[in-house]
Design an enzyme around this catalytic site. Sequence first.
Site, mmCIF file in Angstrom:
data_model
loop_
_atom_site.group_PDB
_atom_site.id
_atom_site.type_symbol
_atom_site.label_atom_id
_atom_site.label_comp_id
_atom_site.label_asym_id
_atom_site.label_seq_id
_atom_site.Cartn_x
_atom_site.Cartn_y
_atom_site.Cartn_z
ATOM 1 C CG PHE B 122 33.840 41.240 36.362
ATOM 2 C CD1 PHE B 122 34.255 41.731 35.138
ATOM 3 C CD2 PHE B 122 34.810 40.968 37.321
ATOM 4 C CE1 PHE B 122 35.609 41.943 34.870
ATOM 5 C CE2 PHE B 122 36.166 41.175 37.060
ATOM 6 C CZ PHE B 122 36.569 41.662 35.842
ATOM 7 C CD GLN B 235 38.987 35.613 44.225
ATOM 8 O OE1 GLN B 235 39.423 36.733 43.990
ATOM 9 N NE2 GLN B 235 37.697 35.377 44.338
ATOM 10 C CG HIS B 237 41.815 35.536 38.767
ATOM 11 N ND1 HIS B 237 41.586 35.114 37.485
ATOM 12 C CD2 HIS B 237 41.260 36.769 38.861
ATOM 13 C CE1 HIS B 237 40.915 36.059 36.830
ATOM 14 N NE2 HIS B 237 40.707 37.076 37.650
ATOM 15 C CG LEU B 251 44.741 38.933 36.671
ATOM 16 C CD1 LEU B 251 44.175 37.727 37.403
ATOM 17 C CD2 LEU B 251 44.373 40.211 37.402
ATOM 18 C CD GLU B 254 35.556 37.538 37.013
ATOM 19 O OE1 GLU B 254 36.375 37.487 37.933
ATOM 20 O OE2 GLU B 254 34.327 37.455 37.183
ATOM 21 N NE ARG B 285 37.727 37.138 40.042
ATOM 22 C CZ ARG B 285 38.369 38.273 40.298
ATOM 23 N NH1 ARG B 285 38.973 38.439 41.469
ATOM 24 N NH2 ARG B 285 38.422 39.233 39.394
ATOM 25 C CG HIS B 350 43.666 37.459 41.986
ATOM 26 N ND1 HIS B 350 44.587 38.218 41.294
ATOM 27 C CD2 HIS B 350 42.497 38.159 41.943
ATOM 28 C CE1 HIS B 350 44.000 39.325 40.860
ATOM 29 N NE2 HIS B 350 42.743 39.329 41.252
ATOM 30 N NE ARG B 385 38.772 40.272 45.689
ATOM 31 C CZ ARG B 385 38.991 40.605 44.419
ATOM 32 N NH1 ARG B 385 38.083 41.286 43.736
ATOM 33 N NH2 ARG B 385 40.112 40.250 43.815
#
Lengths: 246, 578
Positions: B122, B235, B237, B251, B254, B285, B350, B385
């Site tokens: 990730f 955030q 995304h 969404l 990822e 991100r 997100h 994050r």
Amino acid sequence: MAEAVLHVYRGDAQGGGLKEYRVPLEEGMVVLDAIHHIQGHQAPDLAVRWNCKAAKCGSCSAEVNGRPKLMCKTRMDAYPAGEPIVVQPMKTFPIVKDLVTDVKWNYEVNKKIPPFTPKQNAEWRWKQEDIDRVQEFRKCIECFLCQDVCHVLRSHRRTDAFAGPRFLVRVAGLEMHPMDAGNRATFLKDEAGIGLCNITKCCTEVCPEDITITDNAIIPLKERVVDEHYDPLRKLFRLFAGKKEP
Amino acid sequence: MTDRFESHDVDVLVIGAGGAGLRAAIEASAQGARVGVVCKSLLGKAHTVMAEGGVAAALAHVDPRDSWKVHFKDTMLGGKMLNNWRMAQLHAQEAPDRVRELEHWGAVFDRTEDGRILQRNFGGHSSPRLAHVGDRTGLEMIRTLQDHGVHQGLEVYMECTVTKLLTQDRRVVGAFAYWRETGRFVTFRAKAVVLATGGVGKAYKITSNSWEYTGDGHALAMDAGAELIDMEFVQFHPTGMVWPPGVQGLLVTEAVRGEGGLLRNATGERFMERYDPKRMELSTRDMVARAIYTEVKEGRGSPHGGAFLDISHKPAEVVKKKLPSMYHQFMEFANIDITKGPMEVGPTVHYVMGGVRVDADTGAATVPGLFAAGESSGGMHGANRLGGNSLSDLLVFGRRAGAGAAAYAAKATAQAPLDPAQVAAAERELLAPFERSSGPDPYSVHRRLQDTMQSLVGIYRTEQDLKRGVEAIRQLRAETRTVRVEGSRAFNPGWHLARDLDNMLLVSEAIARCALQRKESRGAHARLDYPNLDPALGRVNSVAVREGDEVRVSQSPLPEMPEELRALVDAEPVAAKA
């Protein structure tokens, strides 16, 4: 802009009926989008459950043109243009208001299932292919569409005696878990009422997660119950081995 | 007068039944507390269910070099060093145990060849670190916690919305709520309250968040006098769906990039080369979201205003096995077969890094009797994050907040009486929208808030926009006091939204004011007028509190990191922190 016509159930336990709404049609629109449009512009008190809008949470279950569906993944263009789309609450559960039904019974059934019982002193290693089946059952998003369509619950109203496909799937996921040491055969027979299922496979047909409920979960569990409770050789063996009945 | 309502006494009241709430409830219950869990939706539908890619934990099953120290370093660098170091440390150290514990409660993670929990790559993680179940890890987690919890005897109050925390001498002693089904009121007396209500994405127009994400815990905490920190860090995304319109913002995990997905612009260029050549698609991100935004802004976007994300070079059966819900999502919503061609994706709101200021070890807020965990708490993720660090955050700090609340509750002999005046005020506030004969409807106010946040407090910010944003939010806050609700109190979404709006607006003001105050660009907070890091601001948290109707912001120094931890991070070149 093209328009869609929806006939949406409005009412509660005291009664109600279908009400017509017109909404502008957008490309790729789903039934839940139309319901939200009605809420946001015409009927702010229209009751509906939804959360993820992505077919992952199983909240927006309803009956669209008489078929159990997740509204968030039911495309408007799946229906003939110009004809009204009828949206009603799930029939099997008592109505609360509009498209919202009382599904608490399901949560009560779930509590009765003997929980995951890990094996002691075992090594937690297993092959992916050993859990493919269990993972299929664990895809369940608890939309309760299978419960809605199951005739034991829908027509015969046997919520007193039958747990319904959703919870047989959950039990299958526990029974086939490589690390589970529990035995739910007696539960399946006496409390979950697995014998009441006569494998018409309606549940499998409506599952939005494509879980092969009947063939992969219910039938193997039925076989397990038969083996445990009705196999005369096993019964004899248990008698002599001094093992208590499950 | 409080006995006019249904009332319940518990030791620990947990508000929210996602991963953090359930883990807190399970822990408090295991410590012997009587626990009540209140949630706005049905049990098992909380936002955690939508988490897809995995839970980050340095199990070192795939890369034996991984360790909590590397996870700690990745988390701090990803958060641009603004993280609460103690939270980042506890998180990295305890996440592996929390994941193994879930497995012992019945979770079934995907496996490595040698039969252990499989981990995937990730963004921002140095090693494959995310334990996962295809692309439905959140569902696996919530179902495991839900089933474990119900057999532990948690009292669950489903479809019940808390609108006020009740206090006695600044100490939180209970909560006021309504049943969504009937509209009837209910009070809870509790020795301790844990907030686990998630984020505030619904204040934005394009978001991956559900209707529940209205900043309830943030607002409840502010009302009770608690401090929020770092609210400017929202955030985006990088990969939400951009088409069709009904699913805009939905969404796209990822994990698509984790499994080898490539990002291209309209010219076919792998544009991440120009933004982060070392990490490319697996950059953090904040970086990827801004890169896609910039590509679109400069005219190199896809037909529907996004970037192309392509995984079709991988074998179709691998895609279907590792990303089954993405396969179905695009097939059913957009008529696109992702095993054959690219997806179109763009940034979507997100997650909020900011939240209730908590003590790292116990989850205690700055008001006695109040605890917070998960997305509603702040500090753990700093300015940005890392993917996968949320699910592990829920488990680590859900457990700690549950234990903290249970220990606090154990010191009290009995529940405190509720203040009738506070209860009456909470009741009046909820009923007021029914009593107005005219006024705007809550949906229209909500749409204007979403437009305001999206355009003025978005992915790139300026002083001028933020000032206009604050002004617009203040006006909308005044307007919500005039909204009118139609219909009865029985399951009335318009009424529910009218109350949720108060929370969204208060928290939105905190976001905008914190964003205005932070005159630099760091992590998810990007200012066009202050495009660089300011080292001095890297040593302070933003603080937001409520005073009367005002939101006051200030700054407070970051806790000092011990030498041995600083050494772990300082080994990294400075540029990586930018």
